[in-house]
Design a protein around this motif. Structure first.
Motif, mmCIF file in Angstrom:
data_model
loop_
_atom_site.group_PDB
_atom_site.id
_atom_site.type_symbol
_atom_site.label_atom_id
_atom_site.label_comp_id
_atom_site.label_asym_id
_atom_site.label_seq_id
_atom_site.Cartn_x
_atom_site.Cartn_y
_atom_site.Cartn_z
ATOM 1 N N ASP A 127 -64.852 -13.960 -23.178
ATOM 2 C CA ASP A 127 -65.148 -13.526 -24.541
ATOM 3 C C ASP A 127 -65.934 -12.216 -24.532
ATOM 4 O O ASP A 127 -66.935 -12.075 -23.836
ATOM 5 N N GLY A 128 -65.468 -11.252 -25.329
ATOM 6 C CA GLY A 128 -66.203 -9.989 -25.461
ATOM 7 C C GLY A 128 -66.161 -9.110 -24.229
ATOM 8 O O GLY A 128 -67.084 -8.335 -23.989
ATOM 9 N N MET A 129 -65.096 -9.204 -23.449
ATOM 10 C CA MET A 129 -65.016 -8.458 -22.187
ATOM 11 C C MET A 129 -64.358 -7.100 -22.388
ATOM 12 O O MET A 129 -63.145 -6.995 -22.572
ATOM 13 N N GLY A 176 -67.980 -17.709 -22.542
ATOM 14 C CA GLY A 176 -68.510 -17.263 -23.825
ATOM 15 C C GLY A 176 -69.726 -16.369 -23.735
ATOM 16 O O GLY A 176 -69.980 -15.540 -24.620
ATOM 17 N N LYS A 177 -70.499 -16.515 -22.654
ATOM 18 C CA LYS A 177 -71.742 -15.742 -22.585
ATOM 19 C C LYS A 177 -71.543 -14.346 -22.014
ATOM 20 O O LYS A 177 -72.488 -13.557 -21.976
ATOM 21 N N VAL A 178 -70.316 -14.002 -21.621
ATOM 22 C CA VAL A 178 -70.009 -12.590 -21.366
ATOM 23 C C VAL A 178 -70.265 -11.808 -22.648
ATOM 24 O O VAL A 178 -70.892 -10.738 -22.641
ATOM 25 N N ASP A 179 -69.816 -12.346 -23.749
ATOM 26 C CA ASP A 179 -70.017 -11.712 -25.062
ATOM 27 C C ASP A 179 -71.491 -11.633 -25.424
ATOM 28 O O ASP A 179 -71.973 -10.593 -25.904
ATOM 29 N N TRP A 180 -72.228 -12.706 -25.203
ATOM 30 C CA TRP A 180 -73.643 -12.708 -25.559
ATOM 31 C C TRP A 180 -74.411 -11.671 -24.741
ATOM 32 O O TRP A 180 -75.298 -10.989 -25.258
ATOM 33 N N ALA A 181 -74.076 -11.552 -23.462
ATOM 34 C CA ALA A 181 -74.739 -10.567 -22.608
ATOM 35 C C ALA A 181 -74.413 -9.152 -23.056
ATOM 36 O O ALA A 181 -75.274 -8.264 -23.022
ATOM 37 N N ALA A 182 -73.179 -8.924 -23.489
ATOM 38 C CA ALA A 182 -72.801 -7.597 -23.972
ATOM 39 C C ALA A 182 -73.551 -7.252 -25.246
ATOM 40 O O ALA A 182 -74.015 -6.106 -25.422
ATOM 41 N N ASP A 222 -44.442 -25.035 -12.943
ATOM 42 C CA ASP A 222 -44.547 -25.654 -14.266
ATOM 43 C C ASP A 222 -45.828 -25.299 -14.998
ATOM 44 O O ASP A 222 -46.152 -25.928 -16.008
ATOM 45 N N THR A 223 -46.561 -24.290 -14.526
ATOM 46 C CA THR A 223 -47.874 -23.995 -15.114
ATOM 47 C C THR A 223 -48.005 -22.505 -15.410
ATOM 48 O O THR A 223 -47.737 -21.658 -14.548
ATOM 49 N N LEU A 224 -48.427 -22.200 -16.629
ATOM 50 C CA LEU A 224 -48.722 -20.829 -17.046
ATOM 51 C C LEU A 224 -50.229 -20.650 -17.162
ATOM 52 O O LEU A 224 -50.900 -21.438 -17.824
ATOM 53 N N VAL A 225 -50.756 -19.619 -16.506
ATOM 54 C CA VAL A 225 -52.166 -19.246 -16.650
ATOM 55 C C VAL A 225 -52.229 -17.929 -17.418
ATOM 56 O O VAL A 225 -51.637 -16.930 -16.993
ATOM 57 N N VAL A 226 -52.914 -17.943 -18.544
ATOM 58 C CA VAL A 226 -53.126 -16.749 -19.364
ATOM 59 C C VAL A 226 -54.573 -16.319 -19.161
ATOM 60 O O VAL A 226 -55.487 -17.132 -19.286
ATOM 61 N N ILE A 227 -54.795 -15.030 -18.859
ATOM 62 C CA ILE A 227 -56.143 -14.521 -18.609
ATOM 63 C C ILE A 227 -56.369 -13.313 -19.513
ATOM 64 O O ILE A 227 -55.637 -12.320 -19.417
ATOM 65 N N THR A 228 -57.377 -13.387 -20.376
ATOM 66 C CA THR A 228 -57.547 -12.317 -21.355
ATOM 67 C C THR A 228 -58.954 -12.341 -21.953
ATOM 68 O O THR A 228 -59.851 -13.033 -21.472
ATOM 69 N N THR A 229 -59.119 -11.585 -23.031
ATOM 70 C CA THR A 229 -60.334 -11.606 -23.841
ATOM 71 C C THR A 229 -59.943 -11.462 -25.300
ATOM 72 O O THR A 229 -58.829 -11.011 -25.607
ATOM 73 N N ASP A 230 -60.830 -11.846 -26.198
ATOM 74 C CA ASP A 230 -60.525 -11.747 -27.625
ATOM 75 C C ASP A 230 -60.828 -10.370 -28.206
ATOM 76 O O ASP A 230 -60.271 -9.976 -29.215
ATOM 77 N N HIS A 231 -61.724 -9.617 -27.540
ATOM 78 C CA HIS A 231 -62.115 -8.284 -28.007
ATOM 79 C C HIS A 231 -63.040 -7.667 -26.977
ATOM 80 O O HIS A 231 -63.620 -8.363 -26.140
ATOM 81 N N GLY A 232 -63.205 -6.361 -27.041
ATOM 82 C CA GLY A 232 -64.233 -5.714 -26.243
ATOM 83 C C GLY A 232 -65.584 -5.860 -26.903
ATOM 84 O O GLY A 232 -65.692 -6.301 -28.059
ATOM 85 N N ASN A 233 -66.632 -5.488 -26.176
ATOM 86 C CA ASN A 233 -67.977 -5.554 -26.744
ATOM 87 C C ASN A 233 -68.879 -4.570 -26.008
ATOM 88 O O ASN A 233 -69.087 -4.677 -24.803
ATOM 89 N N ALA A 264 -62.884 -2.099 -31.023
ATOM 90 C CA ALA A 264 -61.484 -2.263 -31.407
ATOM 91 C C ALA A 264 -60.541 -1.985 -30.241
ATOM 92 O O ALA A 264 -59.338 -1.825 -30.447
ATOM 93 N N ASP A 265 -61.050 -1.945 -29.026
ATOM 94 C CA ASP A 265 -60.225 -1.619 -27.862
ATOM 95 C C ASP A 265 -59.021 -2.546 -27.733
ATOM 96 O O ASP A 265 -59.119 -3.749 -28.010
ATOM 97 N N PHE A 266 -57.897 -2.001 -27.294
ATOM 98 C CA PHE A 266 -56.825 -2.853 -26.794
ATOM 99 C C PHE A 266 -57.325 -3.444 -25.475
ATOM 100 O O PHE A 266 -57.940 -2.746 -24.669
ATOM 101 N N VAL A 267 -57.066 -4.723 -25.256
ATOM 102 C CA VAL A 267 -57.702 -5.426 -24.139
ATOM 103 C C VAL A 267 -56.681 -5.895 -23.104
ATOM 104 O O VAL A 267 -55.480 -5.924 -23.350
ATOM 105 N N GLU A 268 -57.214 -6.290 -21.961
ATOM 106 C CA GLU A 268 -56.387 -6.772 -20.858
ATOM 107 C C GLU A 268 -55.807 -8.159 -21.167
ATOM 108 O O GLU A 268 -56.501 -9.044 -21.674
ATOM 109 N N LEU A 269 -54.533 -8.318 -20.825
ATOM 110 C CA LEU A 269 -53.855 -9.602 -20.935
ATOM 111 C C LEU A 269 -53.011 -9.770 -19.682
ATOM 112 O O LEU A 269 -52.180 -8.905 -19.367
#
Length: 466
Positions: A45-47, A276-282, A313-324, A426-431
């Motif tokens: 979160d917030g990466m 979640g605390k990646v965002d809080w630290a940012a 049979d397994t998909l792993v999605v790695i991302t963030t919801d927004h930059g911070n 508003a950055d486009f983020v990594e997915l």
């Protein structure tokens, strides 16, 4: 959005019918010809991209290895894209709207959880997967009732209704929910004095409150784990406190246990994992907290990949919801050496500033910072920090008005890590995607498109679940 409409959008425009023709994948990746029986959706979160980069740089220089996430790029083991993170009412999203875009398939206003501007609801994706027979759950380092897990799970007009979200989780009977947020479950802390823990217990849940209890949970019964009031301690502080380390699980430990508990379900599982605390630290411009929190998230990524690799049979999605706050390592004299001061950090700014009082002497402040982070500030800088305790600094996740910003500005002279601000961007983020269904990912997506993407690669018919 109906399935026909979805297939006409950019994300899967190349797909005709339920699946495209077989795609040649990297030999190291599991075949994506199989459906995604399991999905592990991982959110730092917030990466901002600088956070991801600095965590990898720290691991390279401190431990001689790269981060799991960046190593997946280096080894060409994932499909990757940029993602547009906007909400319905702003280019800059908050976590509620960001998670709701994934969870409900539509963009909603900031602060809302799967509720449209006209008041109508979008059915959350974990409810859909649960109805399809899958085990579902969330683990996080912030309250389990917080915006990101809630965005996958519930409908509420505002994210702040966390006591009601806790009660709703009881009704939903999800399989695994673990994180912080004690004050929303404990009757001695809730405004209505209702003991939600007892309600979960009577409903057949395994109620766990520490690491040992979590490890002893068994398959076949749902689990609610709440390990701390508010968010869990920052990982850097946790690792340097034997008592906390013995009691509170890390994100990777929760992730491993959740996968173990849910993977026996014959119809598969869907798990959201949030750092979640990646965002809080940012928000706090807390460099040591941020980078080590990202490293802790990366260890959870490693657990997900460990489970998924070798399977089809397994998909792993790695991302963030927004930059911070867009942090980054900024060129300066002896920049490498300055960055390496973070190797010996013992405590976060959060813990450090909470222990300093405005009545301390400058020499006390200098000594505390040296002990916590191996940085020796000047007498004038110590006085500046003490003076800032009278300024009543405000900001998200700063209930005690601690002077995070002045300390961060001073620390930049010693770490060479700078910040653009203290809020979301508003950055486009990594997915990135690994495993079954990942070959369908196109180079640029919008956040809400991932909702139907997950349903389709899992072969879950959305129309049957409306």
């Amino acid at each position: 959005m109906k399935r026909r409409e979805f297939l006409n959008t950019g994300l899967l425009a190349a797909v005709t019918g339920a699946f495209a023709a077989p795609t040649i994948l990297n030999a190291k990746s599991p075949s994506a010809r199989k459906k995604a029986k399991n999905i592990i959706f991982m959110v730092s979160d917030g990466m901002s991209s600088g956070t991801l980069n600095m965590a990898d740089l720290l691991l390279q220089r401190k431990e001689g290895r790269g981060s799991t996430w960046i190593d997946l790029y280096r080894q060409n083991r994932v499909k990757k894209a940029f993602m547009d993170t906007a909400s319905a009412n702003s280019l800059v999203t908050d976590s509620a709207a960001g998670a709701s875009a994934w969870g409900g398939g539509k963009r909603v206003k900031n602060g809302s959880l799967n509720v449209n501007p006209d008041g109508t609801f979008n059915k959350p994706i974990l409810q859909k997967f649960k109805e399809a027979g899958k085990a579902v759950g969330c683990v996080t380092t912030v309250p389990i009732t917080h915006a990101t897990p809630a965005g996958f799970s519930v409908n509420f007009k505002h994210r702040n209704m966390q006591d009601k979200i806790a009660s709703k989780y009881l009704d939903l009977k999800f399989d695994v929910m673990m994180g912080g947020g004690l004050e929303y479950f404990d009757g001695t802390k809730r405004d209505d004095k209702k003991n939600i823990f007892e309600d979960f217990n009577q409903a057949g849940f395994q109620v766990v409150r520490d690491k040992s209890q979590m490890k002893n949970t068994i398959k076949g019964k749902p689990v609610i784990g709440v390990f701390h009031e508010d968010g869990l301690p920052y990982d850097l502080d946790l690792q340097n406190n034997a008592e906390l380390k013995d009691k509170i699980p890390t994100l990777s430990e929760m992730t491993k246990k959740a996968i173990e508990l849910m993977s026996s379900n014959s119809d598969g599982f869907v798990l959201q994992v949030e750092g979640g605390k990646v965002d809080w630290a940012a928000h706090a411009n807390d460099t040591a907290a941020l980078i080590y929190e990202q490293v802790a998230f990366d260890k959870a990524v490693a657990e997900a990949i460990k489970f998924a690799e070798g399977r089809n049979d397994t998909l792993v999605v790695i991302t963030t919801d927004h930059g911070n706050a867009n942090p980054g390592l900024i060129k300066s004299k002896k920049v490498d050496k300055k960055f390496e001061t973070l190797f010996s950090a013992k405590y976060t700014n959060d813990k450090l500033l909470f222990e300093i009082t405005k009545n301390d002497k400058p020499s006390d402040v200098i000594e505390r910072i040296k002990h916590a982070q191996n940085i020796v500030i000047s007498d004038s800088e110590a006085k500046e920090i003490l003076k800032a305790y009278d300024s009543h600094e405000e900001g998200l996740y700063n209930a005690y008005n601690l002077p995070f910003e002045p300390l961060a500005q001073i620390q930049q002279n010693y770490t060479s890590v700078g910040w653009s601000g203290m809020n979301h961007s508003a950055d486009f983020v990594e997915l990135a995607m690994f495993g079954a269904g990942s070959e369908k990912l196109t180079p640029f997506v919008k956040n809400y498109e991932l909702h139907n993407y997950m349903l389709q690669v899992a072969e879950v018919n959305d129309l049957a679940l409306v």
